[in-house]
Design an enzyme around this catalytic site. Structure first.
Site, PDB file in Angstrom:
ATOM      1  N   SER A   1     128.941  16.752 -55.371  1.00 52.42           N
ATOM      2  CA  SER A   1     128.505  15.805 -54.344  1.00 52.42           C
ATOM      3  C   SER A   1     129.580  14.722 -54.151  1.00 52.42           C
ATOM      4  CB  SER A   1     127.142  15.218 -54.703  1.00 52.42           C
ATOM      5  OG  SER A   1     126.567  14.543 -53.615  1.00 52.42           O
TER       6      SER A   1
ATOM      7  N   ASP B   1     122.061  23.363 -47.686  1.00 59.52           N
ATOM      8  CA  ASP B   1     122.118  21.999 -48.210  1.00 59.52           C
ATOM      9  C   ASP B   1     121.724  21.038 -47.104  1.00 59.52           C
ATOM     10  OD1 ASP B   1     122.835  19.519 -49.284  1.00 59.52           O
ATOM     11  OD2 ASP B   1     124.559  20.329 -50.347  1.00 59.52           O
TER      12      ASP B   1
ATOM     13  N   HIS C   1     121.225  21.349 -52.052  1.00 59.78           N
ATOM     14  CA  HIS C   1     122.260  20.543 -52.704  1.00 59.78           C
ATOM     15  C   HIS C   1     122.331  20.790 -54.208  1.00 59.78           C
ATOM     16  CE1 HIS C   1     125.245  17.429 -52.555  1.00 59.78           C
ATOM     17  NE2 HIS C   1     124.574  16.604 -53.350  1.00 59.78           N
TER      18      HIS C   1
END
Length: 724
Positions: free
Chosen positions: A594, A669, A701
């Site tokens: 991320s 995602d 995600h």
């Protein structure tokens, strides 16, 4: 005198002792199969008496859930309130809540995840006295919540709000304009859920005669389409409203519904900073609703008291910062409507007390350390309870103090991470303790002195099992980088030899206010890092500038420049570590997920002469692609800060790539869209740079489900072995 053994006897002897002396190696199958999972106290609730607490227990052998009540002092099981095996049609209980007098239990089963925090579920109400239970709704609903007297439940369904009267069984729909991708009543939109961290945007008044709620008008929010490949002949699409940086957000409005009259009133917030409404909370006065409002830049929070009887609204407190103001859940009202509030106004996060009109009474805590959790206030003893970093920014302890700031007491003594769950009357607290060597231990402590009364649960079985593995200690220290002492840990191979050279593999997240270097028990990534250390890699983690718990200025210095100072720090840290004689400076890698993926990409591209490889999982590759609330909090809009967005984007540095690069993303995602990786892939292709990449179909995600995590970490492990 030397002794000689016949070969056969010697082989037998060695075979006998080898299981004792040889240490096991961690495997990916163990990590992702749950072999190192810890035990805890699930869904812990303190009962009103302050003498008992309840927990949710699942018996895997009997395949049943129970809500069990224990006596604080003795630890004995007092009774089982609910057993799923007694409930026809209920296989297990996922979560539960009591009404205020604990005569009813609202419990959930068959939850279906929507996004990170939101879900649809089947909910039941159980009457403790009669032992009868009933469905709240035949539909899968969102966020059902008791009124304070337990006579009603409000909930969301298909973007509208409903109230069910539990005495009559009647359900009333109180909003009718809810429509997918258009209007939402009482439930947050995607970006509020993700960035303001709440889903239920409605609140019962103290007496249960009113329901305040936020309405989200998503009409002008741009729509995002995400392909879902599934198993059918043709893929489907998930379409939802997602405001990227600089784009239109939902228009929000505040409404109050009166149950007796059925009348709904819109509250006029136009004279305040009301672009966002990140919090609602009724005060102790049934007529007064508190609302936290903020502007688009999120550098001002107006705390507004709305008198619903008089239809007036006034600012009682305004919080400002040159960068941004954090939204928290620390606002706590006392019976006289004075309140506690946390603020970074003196450069560190501390507790302040205000009277009912917003006049400052006192700054309760002070010092070059952070309050990290506000637990509450005991109105009988007049003590405030909180968690802080007074014992070092990587540690947490529990304290109590008077509102005057006097008579502070440290209630936890073990160095590491301490967290507390207080009994309803503040007689006791259950302390959860861990550090880098100790998995979670739960103890009962006296709230007045912190004295440990008994141990409730530990994870000694796991600790003992891990003794047979090659676990290397985390070596905590600081590293002087760019004028700052940055927190760092290093994991070395168990058989580390300073005369040898080892490859370095760095891990980080680096997002604003985050922390990776903490004196707490291991997570799954830690076990993976231990596995890599077993295989001859040195692991290092450095929390650079912009991370949390070292003061306001340290955290907010990355404002308008996400990815600049953080990248400089990771590259400089790698160079400094690479100068150690035992590290091979030609074999240094970095990885992250991320924000950490954004960082690892940037570090490899911009630090091409420092890092020889990187792994980037689900990265943001341009803040232009990410959501409005998070991105603009730290960057303002792209229209206001184009250079900040573009100069620090990995897309702007692909031409510098020299090392080995693995890029991974989930195609579904909803948070960091796969668009980020697709744009980076195209930029790398056009720059004629070779790299490896993987897309996991229909994974969000977290990139998990079935064998997905095992496959991903196998791929990453193989990539490291091949390229570092």
């Amino acid at each position: 005198m030397k002794k000689y053994f016949p070969l056969g006897i010697l082989v037998l002897f060695l075979a006998t002792i080898s299981p004792v002396t040889a240490q096991q190696k961690i495997t990916l199958e163990e990590i992702w199969g749950g072999a190192f999972r810890t035990q805890g106290l699930d869904e812990l609730r303190s009962l009103n008496s302050g003498k008992e607490y309840s927990v949710l227990t699942y018996d895997r052998q009997k395949r049943q859930s129970t809500i069990d009540v224990y006596d604080y002092k003795s630890g004995n099981l007092a009774r089982t309130l609910l057993n799923s095996s007694d409930l026809k049609g209920v296989d297990y209980i996922i979560s539960y809540e009591f009404n205020k007098d604990e005569s009813k239990i609202l419990f959930a089963t068959q939850l279906q995840q929507i996004y990170r925090r939101s879900s649809l579920g089947t909910y039941y109400v159980y009457d403790v006295a009669s032992k009868q239970f009933s469905l709240v709704s035949t539909n899968q609903i969102q966020e059902p919540t008791f009124s304070n007297d337990g006579s009603k439940i409000a909930y969301g369904f298909e973007n509208n709000l409903y109230v069910k009267d539990l005495n009559s069984g009647e359900t009333k729909q109180i909003t009718t304009d809810g429509k997918k991708n258009s209007t939402i009543n009482g439930i947050t939109d995607w970006v509020y859920e993700e960035e303001f961290a709440f889903v239920r945007a409605f609140e019962w008044s103290t007496n249960g005669d009113r329901l305040a709620y936020i309405k989200f008008d998503e009409t002008e929010v741009p729509q995002f389409n995400m392909d879902l490949y599934g198993s059918e002949l043709y893929p489907s699409a998930d379409t939802f409203k997602y405001p990227k940086a600089g784009e239109n957000n939902s228009k929000v409005s505040l409404h109050v519904y009166e149950l007796t009259s059925g009348k709904t009133t819109q509250v006029d917030l136009s004279k305040f900073n009301s672009y966002y409404i990140p919090r609602l909370l009724w005060t102790k006065d049934n007529n007064v609703l508190s609302v936290q409002l903020t502007n688009r830049h999120q550098n001002i929070i107006d705390l507004v008291f709305v008198d619903v009887a008089k239809n007036t609204a006034n600012v009682v407190l305004e919080e400002k910062d040159d960068a941004y103001v954090d939204v928290t859940d620390n606002l706590t009202f006392l019976n006289n409507n004075s309140f506690f509030w946390t603020s970074e106004r003196d450069g560190w996060n501390h507790i302040y007390q205000y009277d009912k009109d917003g006049k400052l009474m006192n700054q309760v805590t002070k010092g070059p350390w952070e309050v990290t959790h506000f637990y509450g206030f005991d109105q009988n003893t007049g003590r405030v309870y909180y968690q802080s970093t007074e014992n070092g920014s990587i540690n947490r302890d529990v304290y109590s103090i008077l509102p005057s700031g006097k008579n502070k007491a440290r209630l936890t003594q073990k160095t590491g991470t301490n967290d507390a769950d207080f009994s309803a009357d503040y007689t006791y607290f259950i302390n959860t303790f861990s550090n880098a060597e100790t998995p979670y231990v739960f103890t009962l402590n006296e709230a007045k002195t912190g004295k440990q009364l008994r141990e409730i649960k530990n994870n000694n079985a796991l600790k003992n099992r891990l003794a047979s593995y090659e676990i290397s200690p985390k070596e905590f220290s600081t590293i002087k980088i760019n004028g700052e002492d940055l927190n760092m840990y290093v994991i070395k191979p168990k058989d580390f030899d300073a005369s040898k050279q080892y490859p370095l593999f760095m891990y980080q997240y680096s997002g604003p206010g985050s922390q990776n270097v903490s004196n707490s028990w291991m997570g799954t990534n830690d076990f993976w890092h231990q596995m890599l250390a077993e295989q001859g890699y040195i692991i290092a983690c450095v929390d650079g500038r912009g991370t949390g718990f070292k003061g306001r200025d340290f955290k907010k210095m990355t404002q308008r420049e996400l990815g600049k100072y953080e990248v400089e720090d990771q590259i400089a840290a790698a160079k400094k570590l690479g100068s150690e004689p035992y590290i091979d400076a030609t074999r240094m890698g970095i990885w992250g997920w991320s924000y950490g993926g954004f960082m690892s990409s940037n570090c490899l591209f911009q630090g091409a002469d420092t890092f020889s490889m990187a792994i980037s999982v689900a990265p943001v590759t341009s803040w232009r692609f990410y959501d409005s609330i998070y991105t603009e909090r730290y960057m303002e809009t792209p229209q206001e800060n184009a250079s900040g967005y573009d100069n620090n984007s990995p897309l702007s540095h692909v031409d510098k790539l020299k090392g080995k690069f693995l890029l991974v993303h989930g195609s579904a995602d909803d948070n960091v869209h796969v668009q980020n990786s697709m744009r980076l892939i195209e930029a790398l292709v056009q720059a004629n740079k070779q790299f490896d990449w993987a897309i996991y179909p229909d994974k969000n995600h977290g990139i998990y489900g079935g064998n997905t995590r095992l496959h991903l970490y196998t791929k990453m492990t193989d990539f490291i072995k091949k390229n570092l």
